[in-house]
Design a protein around this motif. Structure first.
Motif, PDB file in Angstrom:
ATOM      1  N   ARG A 168       0.818  -1.197   0.000  1.00  0.00           N
ATOM      2  CA  ARG A 168       0.000   0.000   0.000  1.00  0.00           C
ATOM      3  C   ARG A 168       0.864   1.264   0.000  1.00  0.00           C
ATOM      4  O   ARG A 168       0.588   2.233  -0.712  1.00  0.00           O
ATOM      5  N   ARG A 171       2.334   1.671  -3.485  1.00  0.00           N
ATOM      6  CA  ARG A 171       1.364   2.213  -4.440  1.00  0.00           C
ATOM      7  C   ARG A 171       1.097   3.699  -4.192  1.00  0.00           C
ATOM      8  O   ARG A 171       0.966   4.489  -5.126  1.00  0.00           O
ATOM      9  N   LYS A 172       1.012   4.071  -2.912  1.00  0.00           N
ATOM     10  CA  LYS A 172       0.771   5.474  -2.581  1.00  0.00           C
ATOM     11  C   LYS A 172       1.946   6.352  -3.013  1.00  0.00           C
ATOM     12  O   LYS A 172       1.760   7.511  -3.416  1.00  0.00           O
ATOM     13  N   THR A 174       4.048   5.701  -5.566  1.00  0.00           N
ATOM     14  CA  THR A 174       4.227   5.728  -7.027  1.00  0.00           C
ATOM     15  C   THR A 174       2.950   6.089  -7.782  1.00  0.00           C
ATOM     16  O   THR A 174       2.984   6.178  -9.018  1.00  0.00           O
ATOM     17  N   ALA A 175       1.798   6.261  -7.091  1.00  0.00           N
ATOM     18  CA  ALA A 175       0.535   6.509  -7.790  1.00  0.00           C
ATOM     19  C   ALA A 175       0.556   7.788  -8.622  1.00  0.00           C
ATOM     20  O   ALA A 175       0.141   7.778  -9.795  1.00  0.00           O
ATOM     21  N   ARG A 179      -0.107   7.619 -12.671  1.00  0.00           N
ATOM     22  CA  ARG A 179      -1.256   8.258 -13.324  1.00  0.00           C
ATOM     23  C   ARG A 179      -0.808   9.279 -14.371  1.00  0.00           C
ATOM     24  O   ARG A 179      -1.410   9.394 -15.449  1.00  0.00           O
TER      25      ARG A 179
END
Length: 242
Positions: A168, A171-172, A174-175, A179
């Protein structure tokens, strides 16, 4: 005099071999040094008087470098000493390494596989662990393996929870970059068109991204120009001349 015929070491009593009788006598005095009074021979008869040695009260003049003399005398003493006496009487041997601790006493990371392998290795090489019986070390390893079995579900759940938290956080982190890369790769127009095909739009709504359709030019050009001329005249009348 020869260097070995006197002793003027700072930490010892000063002495000298008398030049006349060749016996060691003490040097007296603090600033003016003299040979102590002594007899010529110590083997006089009982009734006879001792004869004073001519060397008594002779002045002694120290005109040498005491440190250099002492260093030379120490070197001569070491060279004259027998080889056996030069070595230390006590021999120091290197201590033997301590025996390794048994497997049952090694404090390492307790895991299910490690405790299982340790227990099986001990059972394979131990002649007293037969069937359901265990020796002292075998019993310790068996209890450690059972305890690891009981703690394995909680340990597995904690490990999975830690992995989920790490994923998590990754992902936070590299989000935003992901995007941004996806938007640059697919393009905003294509994404907008795909979104319009999937969602129902309200009347006058171009898309959910750009909002409703807004007119950019007036509908009646002539009325718009007359209105702008009237507003200009009103502005001139209100503004005083400079």
């Amino acid at each position: 005099m020869a260097p070995e015929d006197y002793n003027v070491r700072p930490d010892e009593v000063k002495s000298i071999a008398c030049p006349d009788c060749r016996t060691w006598r003490r040097i007296m005095g603090e600033t003016v040094f003299t040979i102590r009074e002594h007899s010529a021979s110590d083997e006089a008869a009982v009734d006879e008087a001792h004869t004073l040695c001519p060397g008594s009260y002779q002045l002694v003049e120290v005109d040498i470098d005491i440190r250099r003399w002492q260093a030379r005398q120490n070197r001569l003493l070491r060279e004259a000493m027998p080889q056996d006496n030069r070595r230390a009487a006590q021999q120091h041997y290197k201590p033997l390494p301590a025996p390794a601790a048994p497997v049952s006493r090694i404090k390492a990371e307790v895991t299910l596989e490690a405790t299982r392998q340790s227990y099986l290795a001990h059972r394979k090489g131990c002649t007293r662990c037969i069937k359901g019986q265990h020796c002292t070390d075998g019993g310790v390893l068996a209890r450690r393996y059972v305890l690891a079995l009981q703690k394995e579900p909680a340990r597995r759940e904690s490990r999975e929870r830690l992995e989920r938290q790490e994923r998590r956080a990754e992902r936070k982190r590299t989000a935003p970059a992901v995007r941004k890369a996806q938007w640059a790769e697919r393009g905003g127009v294509a994404v907008e068109a795909a979104n319009n095909r999937c969602a129902n739009r309200a009347p006058g709504m171009v898309s959910t991204f750009r909002g409703p359709q807004v007119p950019v030019a007036p509908r009646d050009i002539e009325a718009h120009e007359r209105r702008q001329a009237e507003l200009g005249k009103q502005y001139v009348r209100r503004t005083p001349a400079v």
